[in-house]
Design an enzyme around this catalytic site. Structure first.
Site, mmCIF file in Angstrom:
data_model
loop_
_atom_site.group_PDB
_atom_site.id
_atom_site.type_symbol
_atom_site.label_atom_id
_atom_site.label_comp_id
_atom_site.label_asym_id
_atom_site.label_seq_id
_atom_site.Cartn_x
_atom_site.Cartn_y
_atom_site.Cartn_z
ATOM 1 N N ASP A 178 0.817 -1.218 0.000
ATOM 2 C CA ASP A 178 0.000 0.000 0.000
ATOM 3 C C ASP A 178 0.852 1.270 0.000
ATOM 4 O O ASP A 178 2.023 1.249 0.381
ATOM 5 C CB ASP A 178 -0.876 0.038 1.261
ATOM 6 N N HIS A 211 3.766 -2.001 3.348
ATOM 7 C CA HIS A 211 3.831 -0.692 2.674
ATOM 8 C C HIS A 211 5.162 -0.575 1.940
ATOM 9 O O HIS A 211 6.216 -0.650 2.573
ATOM 10 C CB HIS A 211 3.670 0.436 3.706
HETATM 11 NI NI NI Z 1 -2.592 3.214 3.367
#
Ligand code: NI
Length: 434
Positions: free
Chosen positions: A245, A387
């Protein structure tokens, strides 16, 4: 003129004419073809004439080693069909002459084929290796990793068994292992030759989607369709979908992409619309290499606090920026913070993808903790949230892949996972795992 002086003159003329006649008879269609017919077998060698000494040396070296190979294998005591042939093919790629030599040895039921491709730069007057086509010297390792899985796929399809050691030896990242290569319209053709048992040839074709990021810019080709995998290779395997992400990021996402080859991994990126344009080359690469692109909205706002038109804006703006870069619309959504409500569910085009493993990588920022948090939870069908904007997250995810790969896990995208599990991703439905 006296008769005595005419005789030497006539003899000279006759010798000259005879020599001329012999020369014309011997002249064959190809300047450099030799054809030898023996009682039990025939040898046919057809190679080009060349003014370049370096090419000539390579040709002679090939003929010599193939001749040795032939005479080593020949058995004239056996009454079997025997032949030996060398022929060639030449093409040009700009200033580079590409000469491919083929050798076919047949002794009864024994066939031994060999091939040698020579890339010669007319401009630089030297022989080029695979490294001359690669962006830098580290890319040979990536090529070796991609080749490994391509060969595995090929030999599984053909039911050939190959020792792991043998395979690792022929693909190890030394340029000599990659001497038989050619860039075609479709991609990089590589030919691996196993000379241990019976000269098994393994040709593979790596499409540009897989290798563009390894090549120098002048050798890249536009990708028409992203790289799609043959999913049958994952049948019966434990599967994990890694999802990343908040990217793309032109540094950390690229490091991740470089690392995925080693584990035959494809992943899913839930990207932010407001980061896509500034990192468009990275996003394009991720997509072309067969990874999936999903939406993580435009500004990373908490969608449950927005009204319908704001939600629409967050989703539609992201879709159009991604569509412009990769040529395809992201159908899956990962809402920021995992928060969605009925309004969100009504405004997405595809499924809402959440997660079953959260290593809290953004909090710990430590690759070992990230790795351990993933590995201890990992089960078939899991979705991992990481991430790709932090180096520690990217490195931790790759370390987890290393360990899980050795445990027999395979790494697939959300779409691949759904296909393999026979699930149709329903519009607006939440998926935490498969
Ligand atoms: Ni996010």
């Amino acid at each position: 003129m006296k008769f005595k002086t005419i005789i030497p003159l006539l003899v000279s003329i006759i010798i000259f004419l005879a020599a001329l006649l012999l020369y014309l008879i011997n002249k064959t269609p190809s300047d450099n073809m030799t054809f030898t017919k023996f009682d039990d077998y025939e040898i046919k060698i057809d190679v080009p004439t060349t003014e370049y000494e370096l090419i000539e040396n390579e040709i002679q070296e090939f003929i010599q080693s193939e001749k040795e190979n032939f005479f080593y294998n020949i058995d004239i005591t056996l009454d079997v069909n025997t032949s030996f042939e060398i022929y060639y093919n030449t093409t040009f790629n700009g200033d580079v002459e590409i000469l491919t030599l083929y050798s076919k040895i047949k002794v009864g039921n024994l066939y031994k084929n060999n091939t040698k491709t020579i890339h010669y730069s007319l401009k630089e007057n030297r022989i080029l290796t695979i490294n001359d086509y690669l962006l830098d010297e580290t890319k040979l390792l990536s090529l070796s990793q991609i080749s490994y899985f391509a060969i595995m796929e090929k030999i599984n399809q053909q039911g050939i068994t190959l020792e792991k050691d043998t395979l690792e030896k022929i693909i190890s990242p030394i340029s000599n292992n990659y001497k038989n290569f050619q860039l075609t319209d479709e991609g990089l053709q590589l030919l691996f030759i196993l000379d241990q048992q019976e000269y098994l040839e393994i040709p593979i074709l790596l499409p540009y989607a897989q290798i563009n990021s390894l090549l120098k810019a002048e050798y890249r080709k536009n990708v028409i369709a992203p790289y799609k995998r043959d999913l049958s290779q994952f049948a019966g395997k434990k599967l994990i979908a890694f999802t990343f992400d908040d990217g793309p990021n032109s540094i950390t996402t690229e490091i991740l992409l470089n690392g995925l080859n080693k584990y035959n991994a494809k992943v899913t990126f839930f990207v932010l619309g407001n980061k896509a344009n500034a990192n468009s080359a990275t996003l394009k690469r991720a997509y072309e290499e067969g990874n999936q692109i999903g939406s993580h909205t435009y500004n990373h706002k908490n969608l449950i606090k927005l009204n319908a038109s704001q939600i629409k804006g967050e989703i539609n703006n992201t879709s159009s920026v991604i569509q412009n870069i990769v040529g395809a619309e992201p159908l899956t959504l990962r809402p920021p913070y995992g928060n969605a409500n009925l309004l969100v569910r009504q405004n997405v085009k595809g499924p809402i993808i959440l997660w079953s493993i959260d290593p809290l990588d953004w909090k710990y920022k430590d690759k070992e903790i990230v790795k351990n948090n993933i590995v201890k939870e990992a089960k078939d069908g899991d979705i991992v949230l990481v991430h790709d904007i932090y180096l520690s997250s990217v490195e931790g995810a790759l370390l987890a892949m290393e360990e899980l790969y050795n445990q027999g896990f395979a790494f697939v995208t959300i779409d691949e996972m759904m296909q393999l599990k026979g699930i149709n991703g329903e519009q607006g439905k939440y998926y935490y795992k498969f």
